[in-house]
Design an enzyme around this catalytic site. Structure first.
Site, PDB file in Angstrom:
ATOM      1  N   ILE A  56       0.825  -1.198   0.000  1.00  0.00           N
ATOM      2  CA  ILE A  56       0.000   0.000   0.000  1.00  0.00           C
ATOM      3  C   ILE A  56       0.863   1.253   0.000  1.00  0.00           C
ATOM      4  O   ILE A  56       0.588   2.218  -0.721  1.00  0.00           O
ATOM      5  CB  ILE A  56      -0.943  -0.016   1.221  1.00  0.00           C
ATOM      6  CG1 ILE A  56      -1.974  -1.138   1.085  1.00  0.00           C
ATOM      7  CG2 ILE A  56      -1.657   1.329   1.381  1.00  0.00           C
ATOM      8  CD1 ILE A  56      -2.802  -1.352   2.334  1.00  0.00           C
TER       9      ILE A  56
ATOM     10  N   TYR B  81      -1.670  -5.926  18.394  1.00  0.00           N
ATOM     11  CA  TYR B  81      -1.795  -5.164  17.149  1.00  0.00           C
ATOM     12  C   TYR B  81      -2.911  -4.127  17.274  1.00  0.00           C
ATOM     13  O   TYR B  81      -2.734  -2.955  16.933  1.00  0.00           O
ATOM     14  CB  TYR B  81      -2.082  -6.115  15.989  1.00  0.00           C
ATOM     15  CG  TYR B  81      -2.236  -5.417  14.660  1.00  0.00           C
ATOM     16  CD1 TYR B  81      -1.154  -4.800  14.040  1.00  0.00           C
ATOM     17  CD2 TYR B  81      -3.468  -5.379  14.012  1.00  0.00           C
ATOM     18  CE1 TYR B  81      -1.294  -4.159  12.812  1.00  0.00           C
ATOM     19  CE2 TYR B  81      -3.617  -4.741  12.790  1.00  0.00           C
ATOM     20  CZ  TYR B  81      -2.529  -4.137  12.198  1.00  0.00           C
ATOM     21  OH  TYR B  81      -2.686  -3.497  10.984  1.00  0.00           O
TER      22      TYR B  81
ATOM     23  N   LYS C 233      -2.579   0.108  17.129  1.00  0.00           N
ATOM     24  CA  LYS C 233      -3.267   0.939  16.143  1.00  0.00           C
ATOM     25  C   LYS C 233      -4.271   1.890  16.802  1.00  0.00           C
ATOM     26  O   LYS C 233      -4.464   3.022  16.346  1.00  0.00           O
ATOM     27  CB  LYS C 233      -3.967   0.048  15.111  1.00  0.00           C
ATOM     28  CG  LYS C 233      -3.012  -0.640  14.149  1.00  0.00           C
ATOM     29  CD  LYS C 233      -2.293   0.392  13.277  1.00  0.00           C
ATOM     30  CE  LYS C 233      -1.479  -0.255  12.183  1.00  0.00           C
ATOM     31  NZ  LYS C 233      -0.846   0.748  11.280  1.00  0.00           N
TER      32      LYS C 233
ATOM     33  N   THR D 225      -1.726  -7.675   1.326  1.00  0.00           N
ATOM     34  CA  THR D 225      -0.417  -7.040   1.478  1.00  0.00           C
ATOM     35  C   THR D 225       0.504  -7.993   2.234  1.00  0.00           C
ATOM     36  O   THR D 225       0.129  -9.124   2.561  1.00  0.00           O
ATOM     37  CB  THR D 225      -0.534  -5.716   2.247  1.00  0.00           C
ATOM     38  OG1 THR D 225      -0.867  -5.994   3.617  1.00  0.00           O
ATOM     39  CG2 THR D 225      -1.607  -4.811   1.636  1.00  0.00           C
TER      40      THR D 225
END
Length: 296
Positions: free
Chosen positions: A8, A157, A161, A194
């Protein structure tokens, strides 16, 4: 922008370079960075793009990049905090002893903002923090931010974030209140195939996860999820929209398709995990302490 050497991030960097931006790619791997520069220049001949060295998992490396760029003196007009790692199967740590996802996804970007703040203010910059659909659930792991007592890759994770999102919102509030000249926006890419869930030996994952294999299958058929190219569009919109809503307006940028997993980019409501201004102020203070930096 960080994380611009593949996936990305490479798509975002290429689009910005093609639009005339002078793009600085701080990379951990020079070989990978050089390959990215060649791809960008093939897509955008004559593009202004340069490599710098950066390991977001080393606060000394972040400080060194900040010192280099401040010495250059060029104002920074746009900072895209895009790089990240996702769900190492076992707990790993950065060079500074922080849990890898907290250190890379969040603290490294906090330190980068702190070291570049004079240049960001001089450029009246837009700062874009790239989140994840995973941040819609969970919480900041306040009592054990480095996951020393127990470790869950996905919970860590999500925590990293959410922390980055709360920090981005608080950055916008403090800049507007203090007249720093910086605006801060949040984006998320939805879901796309990804390298985050692919084989990553450097984070202890020797094979692709079942999740990324399923995402690739859906993406190839144009079902539900996005592509690496479409997944970068929300961050590009956050970076280049003439105006972005203030933090108090509770808006982020993401895909507008079903489940916010793919589709055209647009504004959407903040995740509930990001709505507490008290949590944002708490993250602001905690992050500076853990990253060893001082912000106004």
């Amino acid at each position: 922008m960080t994380g611009g050497s593949d996936g990305i991030g490479l798509g975002i960097a290429t689009r910005l370079a093609a639009a005339g931006a002078d793009v600085v790619l701080p990379v951990r791997s020079r070989a990978k960075g050089e390959a990215a520069v060649k791809r960008i220049r093939r897509a955008a001949p004559g593009a202004g793009v340069e490599l710098r060295d950066l390991d977001l998992g080393s606060l000394a490396s972040v400080a060194a990049l900040g010192e280099e760029l401040r010495a250059d003196g060029a104002p920074v007009h746009l900072l895209v905090n895009n790089a990240g790692v996702m769900t190492p199967p076992t707990r790993q740590t950065t060079a500074d002893g922080h849990e890898l996802q907290l250190g890379t996804n969040h603290l490294g970007h906090v330190a980068l903002v702190a070291h570049l703040l004079p240049l960001l203010s001089a450029g009246r910059a837009r700062v874009v923090s790239q989140l994840s659909v995973a941040a819609a659930r969970g919480e900041v792991h306040w009592e054990d931010p480095d996951w020393e007592r127990s470790y869950s890759g996905m919970l860590a994770y999500r925590s990293s974030k959410i922390a980055l999102g709360l920090f981005g919102l608080e950055l916008d509030r403090r800049s507007r209140a203090g007249g720093w000249g910086v605006t801060s926006a949040l984006s998320h890419p939805g879901v796309a195939p990804t390298s985050l869930l692919a084989a990553r030996p450097e984070v202890g994952r020797s094979t692709d996860t079942p999740q990324v294999r399923a995402i690739r299958w859906l993406s190839q058929r144009g079902w539900l999820v996005g592509t690496p190219e479409s997944a970068g569009l929300p961050a590009l919109l956050a970076a280049t929209a003439p105006d972005v809503p203030a933090a108090e307006d509770g808006v982020m940028f993401g895909p507008s398709g079903p489940g916010r997993l793919g589709g055209a980019p647009g504004e959407q409501p903040l995740y509930g995990t990001l709505r507490s201004e008290t949590d944002a102020a708490r993250v602001w203070d905690l992050s500076q302490r853990l990253a060893g930096v001082t912000l106004p």
